[in-house]
Design an enzyme around this catalytic site. Structure first.
Site, PDB file in Angstrom:
ATOM      1  N   SER A 170       0.828  -1.199   0.000  1.00 34.27           N
ATOM      2  CA  SER A 170       0.000   0.000   0.000  1.00 34.27           C
ATOM      3  C   SER A 170       0.870   1.260   0.000  1.00 34.27           C
ATOM      4  O   SER A 170       1.600   1.516  -0.950  1.00 34.27           O
ATOM      5  CB  SER A 170      -0.934  -0.054   1.218  1.00 34.27           C
ATOM      6  OG  SER A 170      -1.807   1.033   1.268  1.00 34.27           O
ATOM      7  N   ASP A 340      -9.868  -5.009  -4.410  1.00 28.52           N
ATOM      8  CA  ASP A 340      -9.171  -3.973  -3.642  1.00 28.52           C
ATOM      9  C   ASP A 340      -9.812  -2.616  -3.913  1.00 28.52           C
ATOM     10  O   ASP A 340      -9.800  -2.137  -5.047  1.00 28.52           O
ATOM     11  CB  ASP A 340      -7.696  -3.956  -4.040  1.00 28.52           C
ATOM     12  CG  ASP A 340      -6.836  -3.130  -3.110  1.00 28.52           C
ATOM     13  OD1 ASP A 340      -7.363  -2.184  -2.499  1.00 28.52           O
ATOM     14  OD2 ASP A 340      -5.629  -3.414  -3.013  1.00 28.52           O
ATOM     15  N   HIS A 369      -7.536  -5.244  -0.231  1.00 32.40           N
ATOM     16  CA  HIS A 369      -6.296  -4.525   0.064  1.00 32.40           C
ATOM     17  C   HIS A 369      -5.475  -5.189   1.169  1.00 32.40           C
ATOM     18  O   HIS A 369      -4.247  -5.256   1.080  1.00 32.40           O
ATOM     19  CB  HIS A 369      -6.628  -3.084   0.467  1.00 32.40           C
ATOM     20  CG  HIS A 369      -5.487  -2.137   0.339  1.00 32.40           C
ATOM     21  ND1 HIS A 369      -4.896  -1.823  -0.875  1.00 32.40           N
ATOM     22  CD2 HIS A 369      -4.805  -1.425   1.272  1.00 32.40           C
ATOM     23  CE1 HIS A 369      -3.918  -0.956  -0.684  1.00 32.40           C
ATOM     24  NE2 HIS A 369      -3.840  -0.701   0.607  1.00 32.40           N
TER      25      HIS A 369
END
Length: 398
Positions: A170, A340, A369
């Site tokens: 991320s 995601d 995610h």
């Protein structure tokens, strides 16, 4: 606008609501990262790297696995960097068989886990008070410019290595893209870059985070102050109270997944207290406004200071400079998920052709995610990473 404010405020303070209920928790929900590592029978070390602008960043290390304690051979070094709102604890939030840091250590790697400024364990500075606005006056620009170089250079000095492997999830992927495309000396210190659920442009983001562009920055600062957003103090109350009670636990899961992609069957609900403790750990309001900017404009650029004159002061140009991802030449492997809501498939598709040296990209259709770090099936990604690490050493991919 009122319903948007209500939604964001709910996320910001709901930890205080859940504190009305009592329940038992997993012991790791109370632990610092080093204690979690020890809890599972691994050796843990802690260090601090100091950035050029004075932030003190904790580094957690697992120097070896359970089966290679007495090995004197130099080990290959891996740095794992967490995502937005997270801490280094995200890499050890599951039992060893499904936590990437433990898997890498048992495979013979020297594993380091970084902590970005403003996260739970990274609220120290050489001279700024963490309760001051000045301490929180940063966005992911400073993580790119200061945090990652300080972390990597400390690890290299401590281990005596000339290069390391990098794994970023991320925001950990975002700051890698920014740092390795703008700082070529730093990029030369990376053998291979692994990006999990990478974010850069966020034009197609979904879920609660997609509401950010509806907030004017001034109003956002009034509501949430100019300091910390999503304080771990509030959310960590979840780990001491109600997240194992069925009804409340389902509410915790819903809030948790509303920001990342809703695939509840991939989440071990019995460990939600641990995940919340280490995956909802706060950041600065300015960082969140930087993400608002990225969502609204759909580009990967430096923080917009709000006026041409201020941008000129900071950048010597009237608009924020772009991060040219194409300038990163490191061999790069990527994993993305079809469910995601932060690293949306359309944004990832926009990013892929900009990766100059992309050697691997795997899309898992049903991954959200957080599945890459704490999901029940995260070990599939860990296995892929181990294969590429082995291939890197035997076939000289770097």
């Amino acid at each position: 606008m009122s319903w948007l404010l209500s939604t964001m405020c709910l996320v910001h303070v709901c930890g205080n609501i859940f504190c009305l209920f009592e329940t038992t928790t997993n012991p790791e929900a109370y632990m610092k990262v080093s204690k979690i590592v020890n809890h599972w029978g691994y050796t843990s070390e802690e260090y601090e790297a100091v950035t050029e602008d004075g932030y003190i960043l904790p580094l957690n290390r697992i120097p070896h696995g359970k089966n290679n304690i007495n090995s004197t051979a130099p080990k290959k070094v891996v740095l794992c960097q967490h995502g937005l709102f997270s801490t280094a604890g995200v890499w050890v939030s599951n039992p060893p068989s499904n936590s990437l840091a433990f898997i890498l250590a048992d495979a013979g790697f020297d594993v380091w886990m970084g902590n970005s400024r403003g996260s739970t364990w990274a609220k120290k500075h050489l001279y700024l008070d963490p309760n001051s606005k000045e301490f929180w006056a940063f966005s992911f620009d400073e993580m790119i410019k200061y945090d990652l170089p300080a972390t990597i250079n400390f690890i290299l000095k401590k281990t005596g290595q000339k290069q390391i492997y990098y794994i970023g999830h991320s925001q950990g992927a975002l700051i890698a893209l920014g740092a390795f495309s703008t700082n070529q000396k730093l990029a030369e210190k990376i053998k291979l870059c692994f990006l999990l659920a990478p974010i850069a442009t966020l034009k197609h983001v979904e879920g609660i985070v997609s509401l950010l562009p509806y907030f004017y920055p001034t109003a956002f600062k009034v509501v949430f102050s100019e300091k910390e957003f999503l304080s771990a103090v509030a959310f960590s109350k979840l780990h001491g109270y109600s997240c194992n009670a069925k009804v409340i636990n389902d509410g915790c899961v819903a809030i948790f997944l509303s920001m990342t992609g809703y695939v509840p069957q991939h989440l071990n609900k019995s460990r939600v207290d641990v995940y919340i403790r280490h995956s909802l750990a706060g950041t600065s309001v300015q960082t969140l406004l930087h993400y608002r900017q990225a969502i609204k404009k759909g580009v990967f650029e430096a923080y917009d200071w709000g006026s041409q004159s201020l941008n000129m002061l900071h950048y010597n140009q009237t608009t924020p400079p772009l991060y040219n991802v194409e300038d990163m030449k490191i061999p790069t492997a990527m994993w993305s998920g079809g469910k995601d809501s932060l690293a949306d498939t359309k944004d990832v598709a926009h990013l892929v052709p900009k990766i100059s040296n992309l050697i691997y990209h795997k899309i898992t259709a049903d991954f959200s995610h957080l599945d890459f770090t704490v999901g029940k099936n995260a070990y599939y990604v860990s296995n892929d990473i181990l294969k590429l690490l082995d291939k890197s050493e035997t076939e000289n991919l770097h």
